[in-house]
Enzyme design. Structure first.
Site, PDB file in Angstrom:
ATOM      1  CB  SER A   8     139.956  99.302 140.337  1.00 46.01           C
ATOM      2  OG  SER A   8     139.602  99.597 138.706  1.00 46.01           O
ATOM      3  CG  HIS A  33     136.136 100.792 141.547  1.00 43.48           C
ATOM      4  ND1 HIS A  33     135.232 101.656 142.063  1.00 43.48           N
ATOM      5  CD2 HIS A  33     136.830 101.437 140.458  1.00 43.48           C
ATOM      6  CE1 HIS A  33     135.447 102.833 141.383  1.00 43.48           C
ATOM      7  NE2 HIS A  33     136.451 102.770 140.520  1.00 43.48           N
ATOM      8  CG  ASP A  35     137.524 101.938 136.958  1.00 42.90           C
ATOM      9  OD1 ASP A  35     138.646 101.668 137.439  1.00 42.90           O
ATOM     10  OD2 ASP A  35     136.963 103.055 137.588  1.00 42.90           O
ATOM     11  CG  MET A  37     137.003 104.767 131.812  1.00 53.38           C
ATOM     12  SD  MET A  37     138.728 104.565 131.710  1.00 53.38           S
ATOM     13  CE  MET A  37     139.147 104.251 133.510  1.00 53.38           C
ATOM     14  CG  HIS A  66     134.259 105.481 138.581  1.00 49.63           C
ATOM     15  ND1 HIS A  66     135.620 105.570 138.804  1.00 49.63           N
ATOM     16  CD2 HIS A  66     133.819 106.701 138.569  1.00 49.63           C
ATOM     17  CE1 HIS A  66     136.000 106.864 138.679  1.00 49.63           C
ATOM     18  NE2 HIS A  66     134.816 107.495 138.470  1.00 49.63           N
ATOM     19  CG  MET A  68     135.561 107.935 135.150  1.00 51.72           C
ATOM     20  SD  MET A  68     137.068 107.067 135.366  1.00 51.72           S
ATOM     21  CE  MET A  68     136.378 105.213 135.628  1.00 51.72           C
ATOM     22  CG  MET A 137     138.081 110.600 140.620  1.00 53.51           C
ATOM     23  SD  MET A 137     138.008 108.832 140.726  1.00 53.51           S
ATOM     24  CE  MET A 137     139.460 108.645 139.587  1.00 53.51           C
ATOM     25  CG  ASP A 175     138.955 105.152 141.943  1.00 52.78           C
ATOM     26  OD1 ASP A 175     137.873 105.329 141.093  1.00 52.78           O
ATOM     27  OD2 ASP A 175     139.892 104.516 141.811  1.00 52.78           O
TER      28      ASP A 175
HETATM   29  C1  DX5 Z   1     140.763 105.817 137.125  1.00 51.51           C
HETATM   30  C2  DX5 Z   1     139.969 104.660 137.775  1.00 51.51           C
HETATM   31  C3  DX5 Z   1     140.411 103.921 138.759  1.00 51.51           C
HETATM   32  C4  DX5 Z   1     141.638 103.124 138.556  1.00 51.51           C
HETATM   33  C5  DX5 Z   1     142.221 102.927 139.852  1.00 51.51           C
HETATM   34  O1  DX5 Z   1     140.352 106.706 135.946  1.00 51.51           O
HETATM   35  O2  DX5 Z   1     138.653 105.194 138.162  1.00 51.51           O
HETATM   36  O3  DX5 Z   1     139.356 103.084 139.467  1.00 51.51           O
HETATM   37  O4  DX5 Z   1     141.416 101.942 137.974  1.00 51.51           O
HETATM   38  O5  DX5 Z   1     143.676 102.095 139.476  1.00 51.51           O
HETATM   39  P1  DX5 Z   1     144.880 102.253 140.464  1.00 51.51           P
HETATM   40  O6  DX5 Z   1     144.742 101.766 141.830  1.00 51.51           O
HETATM   41  O7  DX5 Z   1     145.782 101.535 139.708  1.00 51.51           O
HETATM   42  O8  DX5 Z   1     145.178 103.828 140.241  1.00 51.51           O
HETATM   43 ZN    ZN Z   2     137.450 104.237 139.463  1.00 49.74          ZN
END
Ligand code: DX5
Ligand code: ZN
Length: 228
Positions: A8, A33, A35, A37, A66, A68, A137, A175
């Site tokens: 990620s 990956h 993220d 947000m 992903h 969010m 998650m 994740d």
């Molecule tokens: C959190 C993200 C994850 C996060 C994982 O909201 O969706 O993908 O980046 O990072 P680690 O492995 O450090 O928990």
């Molecule tokens: Zn994620």
């Protein structure tokens, strides 16, 4: 079962994402990956389609976006056009989930559904046959570097049972807080794609960290203390 590693980039240096992607790929990463947000669905704000387009030019492995974000349907076309090979949306943000999954698939992009830790597996029951993957998650979304929520492996196993009962061999992606200490356990529970941020980009050598995580994930599950 083969395990895929999806570093990620949330935990990478955003001033050098191309370097981070190259290091992860040098270690054998299978996916990157990404993220996304919006500061509304989760209490953090990251990147959008323009950065995904740059990552797509830099990466040689598929991008796993992903989302969010609230109302993800507004952005599916733009993330698909930016080069996402897989898009996961949160069941908590999609009142028309069946249509949203069809929308993602209309771009020949793999369609996944993400479940927050407090969201029941049963929310997937009506679309269990229509998913390309499930993103479980194992932390509350919004930040990297959090601790794996205990008991999440049992939830992974419940998702596997739900998919198997629907006749769907779709993989489970896990994740949040995944590291060398819990990787074998989550794989044993049914995970096939491991997302890891801090465990990879929080180390001095991301390539070595990817290799170490894959080795840990494919090692026999260490007996817990209770088992002696
Ligand atoms: C959190 C993200 C994850 C996060 C994982 O909201 O969706 O993908 O980046 O990072 P680690 O492995 O450090 O928990
Ligand atoms: Zn994620």
């Amino acid at each position: 079962m083969s395990v895929r590693i999806a570093p990620s980039i949330l935990s990478a240096d955003f001033a050098a994402l191309g370097t981070a992607v190259a290091a992860a790929e040098a270690g054998g990463a299978d996916l990157i990956h990404v993220d996304v947000m919006d500061g509304h669905f989760v209490p953090n704000l990251t990147i959008g389609p323009p950065v995904v387009a740059s990552l797509h030019r830099a990466a040689t492995v598929p991008l796993d976006a992903h989302l969010m974000i609230t109302d993800p349907d507004r952005y599916i076309d733009r993330f698909a056009d930016a080069g996402a090979a897989a898009i996961s949306v949160h069941v908590e943000t999609t009142p028309h989930l069946h249509r949203t999954l069809e929308h993602i698939r209309s771009h020949a992009v793999r369609a996944g559904v993400a479940l927050n830790p407090a969201t029941a597996v049963s929310t997937l029951s009506e679309v269990a046959a229509d998913l390309d993957f499930v993103l479980v998650m194992t932390v509350n979304p919004g930040f990297g570097g959090q601790k794996f929520i205990p008991g999440s492996d049992a939830k992974i196993a419940r998702v596997r049972r739900l998919l198997d009962e629907a006749g769907n061999r779709a993989p489970i992606e896990v994740d949040g807080g995944v590291d060398c200490g819990n990787a074998a356990r989550v794989v044993d529970a049914g995970a096939e794609i491991l997302v890891a941020g801090a465990a990879i980009f929080g180390t001095p050598d991301a390539a070595a960290a990817v290799r170490a995580l894959r080795a840990a994930a494919t090692a026999p599950v260490r007996a817990t203390v209770a088992e002696g």
